[in-house]
Write an enzyme that holds these catalytic residues in place. Structure first.
Site, PDB file in Angstrom:
ATOM      1  N   HIS A   1       0.808  -1.220   0.000  1.00 28.69           N
ATOM      2  CA  HIS A   1       0.000   0.000   0.000  1.00 28.69           C
ATOM      3  C   HIS A   1       0.842   1.272   0.000  1.00 28.69           C
ATOM      4  CE1 HIS A   1      -3.161  -2.848   1.734  1.00 28.69           C
ATOM      5  NE2 HIS A   1      -3.476  -2.581   0.500  1.00 28.69           N
TER       6      HIS A   1
ATOM      7  N   HIS B   1       0.598 -16.389   7.173  1.00 32.85           N
ATOM      8  CA  HIS B   1       1.071 -15.264   6.349  1.00 32.85           C
ATOM      9  C   HIS B   1       2.412 -14.808   6.928  1.00 32.85           C
ATOM     10  CE1 HIS B   1       0.863 -12.005   3.489  1.00 32.85           C
ATOM     11  NE2 HIS B   1      -0.270 -12.511   3.008  1.00 32.85           N
TER      12      HIS B   1
ATOM     13  N   ASP C   1      -6.813 -13.366  -3.303  1.00 30.86           N
ATOM     14  CA  ASP C   1      -6.890 -14.403  -4.325  1.00 30.86           C
ATOM     15  C   ASP C   1      -7.297 -15.711  -3.664  1.00 30.86           C
ATOM     16  OD1 ASP C   1      -5.692 -13.256  -6.915  1.00 30.86           O
ATOM     17  OD2 ASP C   1      -4.221 -12.639  -5.410  1.00 30.86           O
TER      18      ASP C   1
HETATM   19  C1  LIG Z   1       0.154 -13.888  -7.555  1.00 34.32           C
HETATM   20  C2  LIG Z   1       0.059 -14.037  -6.067  1.00 34.32           C
HETATM   21  C3  LIG Z   1      -1.037 -13.551  -5.407  1.00 34.32           C
HETATM   22  C4  LIG Z   1      -1.168 -13.676  -4.028  1.00 34.32           C
HETATM   23  N1  LIG Z   1      -2.305 -13.239  -3.422  1.00 34.32           N
HETATM   24  C5  LIG Z   1      -2.457 -13.449  -2.101  1.00 34.32           C
HETATM   25  C6  LIG Z   1      -3.659 -13.074  -1.428  1.00 34.32           C
HETATM   26  O1  LIG Z   1      -4.571 -12.540  -2.056  1.00 34.32           O
HETATM   27  N2  LIG Z   1      -3.761 -13.322  -0.114  1.00 34.32           N
HETATM   28  C7  LIG Z   1      -2.756 -13.926   0.602  1.00 34.32           C
HETATM   29  O2  LIG Z   1      -2.888 -14.127   1.788  1.00 34.32           O
HETATM   30  N3  LIG Z   1      -1.613 -14.282   0.012  1.00 34.32           N
HETATM   31  C8  LIG Z   1      -1.440 -14.066  -1.313  1.00 34.32           C
HETATM   32  N4  LIG Z   1      -0.274 -14.436  -1.908  1.00 34.32           N
HETATM   33  C9  LIG Z   1       0.762 -15.074  -1.118  1.00 34.32           C
HETATM   34  C10 LIG Z   1       1.443 -14.157  -0.137  1.00 34.32           C
HETATM   35  O3  LIG Z   1       2.111 -13.110  -0.793  1.00 34.32           O
HETATM   36  C11 LIG Z   1       2.388 -15.035   0.681  1.00 34.32           C
HETATM   37  O4  LIG Z   1       1.778 -16.226   0.987  1.00 34.32           O
HETATM   38  C12 LIG Z   1       2.761 -14.395   1.972  1.00 34.32           C
HETATM   39  O5  LIG Z   1       3.630 -13.344   1.698  1.00 34.32           O
HETATM   40  C13 LIG Z   1       3.475 -15.341   2.933  1.00 34.32           C
HETATM   41  O6  LIG Z   1       4.628 -15.829   2.370  1.00 34.32           O
HETATM   42  P1  LIG Z   1       4.843 -17.379   2.097  1.00 34.32           P
HETATM   43  O7  LIG Z   1       3.505 -17.932   1.720  1.00 34.32           O
HETATM   44  O8  LIG Z   1       5.798 -17.423   0.965  1.00 34.32           O
HETATM   45  O9  LIG Z   1       5.355 -17.989   3.354  1.00 34.32           O
HETATM   46  C14 LIG Z   1      -0.132 -14.302  -3.295  1.00 34.32           C
HETATM   47  C15 LIG Z   1       0.998 -14.774  -3.948  1.00 34.32           C
HETATM   48  C16 LIG Z   1       1.099 -14.657  -5.329  1.00 34.32           C
HETATM   49  C17 LIG Z   1       2.304 -15.200  -6.022  1.00 34.32           C
END
Ligand SMILES: Cc1cc2nc3c(=O)[nH]c(=O)nc-3n(C[C@H](O)[C@H](O)[C@H](O)COP(=O)(O)O)c2cc1C
Length: 410
Positions: free
Chosen positions: A17, A104, A357
């Site tokens: 943000h 997260h 997502d």
């Molecule tokens: C294209 C894309 C979209 C994402 N959208 C979301 C989201 O809407 N909500 C969410 O919690 N994580 C989302 N993520 C994942 C988080 O960025 C990620 O899970 C979070 O930073 C924690 O890191 P880790 O899962 O690698 O441990 C997305 C990842 C990608 C690649």
């Protein structure tokens, strides 16, 4: 740190943000014709709000090139670019002032830095990947012109919905439960190899899921909608192929080609797994079937009959198609209540608002392609600099013939 690569160095910046996100790309060769549209194509494939399968956050993600080129031609100097964050709604996240979202990055960021962005995922947000996708598009443009290299990724599974066995990477094909039966003919099918050789981005983009098989794509769509309706999320896998990569790329010890690919891919948010070629399936296939036997092609160049290796042997590319698969977890932010604890230890129930997502794999496709392009570009520059240095030396004629590549038999 936020920099990836040795000679093609990509530094990304930005939080979910803040005013903008972007990248500085150092090491791009001078003299490359480059337009914002070359980059925008991939950014638009990554952007949110493309279908009802992705987050409704509405970002146009228009790229603004700041430096490193003039009159549409790269200068060889650092290219910097940015994309504005426009559809920000930080207030969506007030619950997370008190609660770290389970699985997260909220808790670990605070543990690491002692301070965190006040809203959204901050630096861990997928907004960060905009800089990667833009950098990857630049690398790809060079790779395509200079070497004809093509990179195509596609969704190979969502939850338990997989591509049909004949089109699936080896480790996704059904495992034979008979421990005594070594026959691996069901894996590495001709159709899968053919798919790798021919698949295009246009075919992948025909489906909202980015799975190129219509019937499977429809089942994946239903699976994602089911997760979304239940205020839940679901994971999946992305398979990627890189075609026309010259042999000889990859540094033989710590920066093996596949190690660099794994590093790049596992740096994408939400990734939990990486495998190349036969992957985990390769542990079940006896050497007699797993070995990629050599054969000379019409030009006398050695090729392999099969490609269990996924185009990499000894950490070095062998000229065959490079293919690999990445596992993405189910996104952590879900709207249904979760029993968890606040930062101060107070137990409670977290229901997260905000736009998220339900499944990341359709949007992860261009991110995977970008990271693959960055790895190939970096490894190419390294190998080319070694070759350029060696080419200045006089030929050595005293070596035994076993030390050099023999003349072609044909
Ligand atoms: C294209 C894309 C979209 C994402 N959208 C979301 C989201 O809407 N909500 C969410 O919690 N994580 C989302 N993520 C994942 C988080 O960025 C990620 O899970 C979070 O930073 C924690 O890191 P880790 O899962 O690698 O441990 C997305 C990842 C990608 C690649």
């Amino acid at each position: 740190m936020s920099t990836f690569g040795t000679l093609f160095r990509v530094t990304t910046y930005g939080e979910s943000h803040c005013a903008s996100v972007g990248a500085i790309i150092d090491g791009c060769p001078p003299g490359l014709e480059l337009s914002p549209q070359d980059i925008q194509v991939q950014l638009s494939r990554r952007r949110p709000g493309q279908s009802n399968l992705t987050t409704p956050r509405d970002e146009k993600d228009l790229v603004h090139l700041q430096s490193g080129l003039e009159l549409g031609v790269t200068l060889g100097t650092p290219i910097s670019l940015l994309v504005k964050n426009e559809d920000q709604r930080p207030h969506d996240y007030t619950e997370t002032d008190f609660y770290p979202r389970p699985s997260h990055a909220d808790y670990t960021y605070l543990e690491k830095y002692g301070i965190k962005a006040s809203s959204g995922g901050g630096r861990s947000s997928a907004r960060e990947t905009i800089g990667r996708v833009a950098a990857g598009a630049i690398a790809e443009k060079y790779l395509k012109i200079a070497y004809g290299i093509e990179i195509v990724a596609f969704v190979s599974s969502v939850g338990k919905v997989h591509l049909p066995a004949t089109l699936a990477p080896p480790s996704l094909t059904p495992q034979n439960p008979d421990e005594e039966d070594d026959n691996a003919q069901d894996a590495l099918s001709k159709d899968f190899i053919q798919l790798l050789s021919t698949i295009t981005r246009e075919e992948v983009d025909k489906m909202p899921t980015r799975c190129p098989h219509a019937e499977t794509s429809e089942r994946m769509t239903q699976r994602i909608i089911r997760a979304k309706s239940a205020q839940d999320s679901i994971g999946g896998t992305v398979t990627c192929v890189i075609r026309n990569v010259p042999s000889g790329l990859g540094e033989p010890v710590f920066d093996k080609f596949e190690a660099s690919l794994a590093h790049a891919m596992l740096s994408i948010p939400a990734t939990k797994a990486f495998e190349i070629g036969s992957g985990f399936r390769g542990t079940e296939v006896p050497g007699s079937q797993h070995n990629d036997q050599f054969v000379a092609d019409a030009n006398g160049r050695l090729r392999t009959v099969t490609n269990w290796s996924g185009g990499v042997q000894g950490g070095i590319t062998n000229g065959e198609n490079i293919y690999f698969r990445i596992g993405f977890k189910s996104p952590a932010t879900i709207s249904q209540p979760q029993e968890t604890a606040q930062y101060n230890g107070t137990p409670g129930s977290l229901s997260t608002r905000g736009r998220h997502d339900p499944c990341v794999v359709p949007r992860a496709v261009p991110i995977v392609e970008a990271m693959a392009a960055i790895v190939v570009m970096d490894q190419l520059l390294m190998q080319n600099s070694r070759k350029a240095a060696a080419s200045l030396l006089p030929p050595i004629t005293t070596l035994p013939p076993t030390m050099v590549m023999p003349k072609k038999a044909l």
